[in-house]
Design a protein around this motif. Structure first.
Motif, short mmCIF file in Angstrom:
data_model
loop_
_atom_site.label_atom_id
_atom_site.label_comp_id
_atom_site.label_asym_id
_atom_site.label_seq_id
_atom_site.Cartn_x
_atom_site.Cartn_y
_atom_site.Cartn_z
N TYR A 1 0.86 -1.46 -0.10
CA TYR A 1 0.00 0.01 0.01
C TYR A 1 0.90 1.29 0.07
O TYR A 1 1.97 1.25 0.48
N LEU A 2 0.31 2.24 -0.44
CA LEU A 2 0.66 3.63 -0.44
C LEU A 2 -0.42 4.30 0.40
O LEU A 2 -1.64 4.14 -0.07
N SER A 3 -0.04 4.93 1.46
CA SER A 3 -1.11 5.40 2.39
C SER A 3 -0.50 6.65 2.97
O SER A 3 0.36 6.61 3.90
N GLY A 4 -0.98 7.82 2.88
CA GLY A 4 -0.91 9.04 3.40
C GLY A 4 -1.41 9.43 4.89
O GLY A 4 -0.90 9.78 5.74
N THR A 5 -2.86 8.86 4.73
CA THR A 5 -3.37 9.39 6.26
C THR A 5 -3.73 8.17 6.78
O THR A 5 -4.40 8.25 8.20
N GLY A 6 -3.52 6.92 6.32
CA GLY A 6 -4.06 5.77 6.96
C GLY A 6 -5.00 4.95 6.36
O GLY A 6 -5.37 3.78 6.67
N ASN A 7 -5.75 5.63 5.64
CA ASN A 7 -7.09 4.82 4.89
C ASN A 7 -6.68 3.79 4.17
O ASN A 7 -7.48 2.78 4.28
N SER A 8 -5.71 3.99 3.27
CA SER A 8 -5.46 2.65 2.17
C SER A 8 -4.73 1.48 2.88
O SER A 8 -5.01 0.42 2.84
N LYS A 9 -3.76 2.14 3.98
CA LYS A 9 -3.31 1.08 4.96
C LYS A 9 -4.31 0.24 5.64
O LYS A 9 -4.33 -1.01 5.53
N LYS B 1 1.79 -13.02 -11.30
CA LYS B 1 1.47 -12.92 -10.12
C LYS B 1 -0.06 -12.66 -10.25
O LYS B 1 -0.56 -12.27 -11.44
N ARG B 2 -0.82 -12.76 -9.28
CA ARG B 2 -2.23 -12.92 -9.22
C ARG B 2 -2.42 -11.33 -8.26
O ARG B 2 -2.06 -11.30 -7.08
N ILE B 3 -2.88 -10.31 -9.10
CA ILE B 3 -3.08 -9.04 -8.52
C ILE B 3 -4.53 -8.73 -8.05
O ILE B 3 -5.24 -8.85 -8.94
N PHE B 4 -5.01 -8.27 -6.78
CA PHE B 4 -6.11 -7.54 -6.45
C PHE B 4 -5.91 -6.13 -6.35
O PHE B 4 -5.15 -5.80 -5.25
N CYS B 5 -6.58 -5.19 -6.81
CA CYS B 5 -6.39 -3.91 -6.44
C CYS B 5 -7.42 -3.32 -5.76
O CYS B 5 -8.67 -3.33 -5.79
N ILE B 6 -7.19 -2.54 -4.89
CA ILE B 6 -8.13 -1.58 -4.01
C ILE B 6 -7.64 -0.34 -4.19
O ILE B 6 -6.57 0.18 -3.88
N VAL C 1 -2.20 -7.99 -3.13
CA VAL C 1 -3.19 -7.16 -2.85
C VAL C 1 -2.46 -5.64 -2.88
O VAL C 1 -1.35 -5.46 -2.10
N VAL C 2 -2.97 -4.85 -3.95
CA VAL C 2 -2.29 -3.30 -3.88
C VAL C 2 -3.16 -2.43 -3.66
O VAL C 2 -4.17 -2.48 -4.31
N GLY C 3 -2.89 -1.65 -2.81
CA GLY C 3 -3.98 -0.38 -2.39
C GLY C 3 -3.17 0.85 -2.47
O GLY C 3 -2.07 1.09 -1.99
N TYR C 4 -3.96 1.87 -2.68
CA TYR C 4 -3.60 3.30 -2.70
C TYR C 4 -4.82 4.25 -2.83
O TYR C 4 -6.01 3.94 -3.19
N PRO C 5 -4.77 5.37 -2.70
CA PRO C 5 -5.77 6.58 -2.65
C PRO C 5 -5.81 6.80 -4.09
O PRO C 5 -4.96 7.01 -4.49
N THR C 6 -6.87 7.19 -4.87
CA THR C 6 -6.98 7.83 -5.85
C THR C 6 -6.90 9.39 -5.94
O THR C 6 -7.33 9.74 -5.06
N GLN C 7 -6.27 9.87 -6.96
CA GLN C 7 -6.09 11.36 -7.04
C GLN C 7 -6.46 11.72 -8.46
O GLN C 7 -5.96 11.60 -9.47
N PHE C 8 -7.62 12.33 -8.53
CA PHE C 8 -8.20 13.17 -9.61
C PHE C 8 -8.71 11.91 -10.68
O PHE C 8 -8.25 11.91 -11.92
N SER C 9 -9.10 10.67 -10.20
CA SER C 9 -9.32 9.51 -10.98
C SER C 9 -8.12 8.77 -11.50
O SER C 9 -8.11 8.27 -12.39
N ASN C 10 -7.07 9.03 -10.69
CA ASN C 10 -5.77 8.19 -11.19
C ASN C 10 -5.24 7.46 -9.93
O ASN C 10 -5.13 8.01 -8.73
N ALA C 11 -4.26 6.73 -10.25
CA ALA C 11 -3.49 6.09 -9.06
C ALA C 11 -2.22 7.26 -8.89
O ALA C 11 -1.69 7.60 -10.16
N PRO C 12 -1.84 7.31 -7.83
CA PRO C 12 -0.75 8.14 -7.47
C PRO C 12 0.65 7.83 -8.30
O PRO C 12 0.77 6.50 -8.51
N LEU C 13 1.47 8.79 -8.79
CA LEU C 13 2.34 8.56 -9.75
C LEU C 13 3.49 7.87 -8.91
O LEU C 13 4.16 6.80 -9.78
N MET C 14 3.73 7.69 -7.73
CA MET C 14 4.63 6.92 -6.98
C MET C 14 4.31 5.44 -7.15
O MET C 14 5.02 4.41 -7.24
#
Length: 255
Positions: free
Chosen positions: A5-13, A76-81, A48-61
């Motif tokens: 995960y990439l998580s700034g405030t803890g939501n995606s984490k 690999k078998r990937i599940f996106c959140i 499982v890969v999770g992140y917040p959306t930014q302007f309907s996009n995944a973060p560049l990082m």
């Protein structure tokens, strides 16, 4: 199974941790900036890969992480959140399409509404009680889908053609410049006390502490809002000019 995960405030984490723990009691989770994460990925098939959306996009990082490690996704078998304050269109699809290019199978996608994390904007702010309700509903959604996944039914939120069109024309085209490159718009005011907390929090190593002074941004901001959410002096802004409310997951977690 592992969760990334990439998580700034803890939501995606939180969402990734809860999803993985419910689906696999032996599952482990890691932030994508963890230096050990590449070896962990190489040794697992289900991810499982999770992140917040930014302007309907995944973060560049996140997108760079996938592209820069393109050779490890084959088979690999990937599940996106993805987490969102209001709307994400094809937020999961933005990474799913990349994973498929590099040989991964995308098993599903889950788009989860969480409390708004843009601290320097009033736009999506809600009461504390309303945000607690959002977190509760998010947990219930994760629990319900995990039960279905255990029966073989996977959600496909954000992965379809209509989702792609909604994300593209709903936000991404109009705000594409904001997610095309890392931001150089991070501002640190004279309210900064030089504690260095933001330097340690930043997943991009974007902030460099000056001797006895405030940190200096290096133009590598991934817009995660981690530093802004945690600054004790509320001295950091990005999209807005003042901190309206610092929002971290812990503030709204109902346990």
């Amino acid at each position: 199974m592992i969760g990334l995960y990439l998580s700034g405030t803890g939501n995606s984490k939180h969402c990734v941790e809860k999803f993985v723990q419910l689906l696999d009691e032996n599952g482990r989770t890691f932030p994508i900036e963890n230096p050990q994460v590449i070896e962990e990925i190489k040794n697992e098939t289900d991810i499982v890969v999770g992140y917040p959306t930014q302007f309907s996009n995944a973060p560049l990082m996140v997108r760079d992480f996938i592209r820069n490690n393109s050779t490890i996704w084959e088979g690999k078998r990937i599940f996106c959140i993805n987490t969102m304050g209001a709307f994400s269109g094809d937020g999961t699809g933005c990474t799913a399409r990349l994973f498929k290019i590099y040989g991964a199978t995308v098993t599903g996608g889950l788009q989860i509404k969480m409390p708004d994390s843009v601290c320097d904007s009033k736009l999506l702010k809600k009461t504390e009680e309303a945000n607690k309700k959002i977190v509760k509903q998010a947990d219930e959604k994760i629990e319900a889908w995990v039960a279905k996944i255990k029966s073989g039914k996977y959600p496909k939120e954000g992965l379809g053609f209509c989702d792609h069109i909604a994300g593209l024309f709903g936000q991404r085209l109009w705000f594409y410049g904001k997610t095309l490159k890392y931001s150089d718009k991070l501002k640190i005011s004279d309210a900064c006390v030089g504690c260095g907390l933001c330097v340690n929090e930043c997943p991009m190593d974007n902030l460099v502490q000056q001797s006895g002074g405030k940190p200096v941004p290096q133009g590598k901001c991934t817009i995660c809002y981690r530093c802004i959410s945690h600054c004790p002096a509320q001295a950091i802004t990005l999209l807005g000019n003042r901190v309206v409310e610092q929002t971290t997951f812990e503030k709204f977690n109902v346990g």
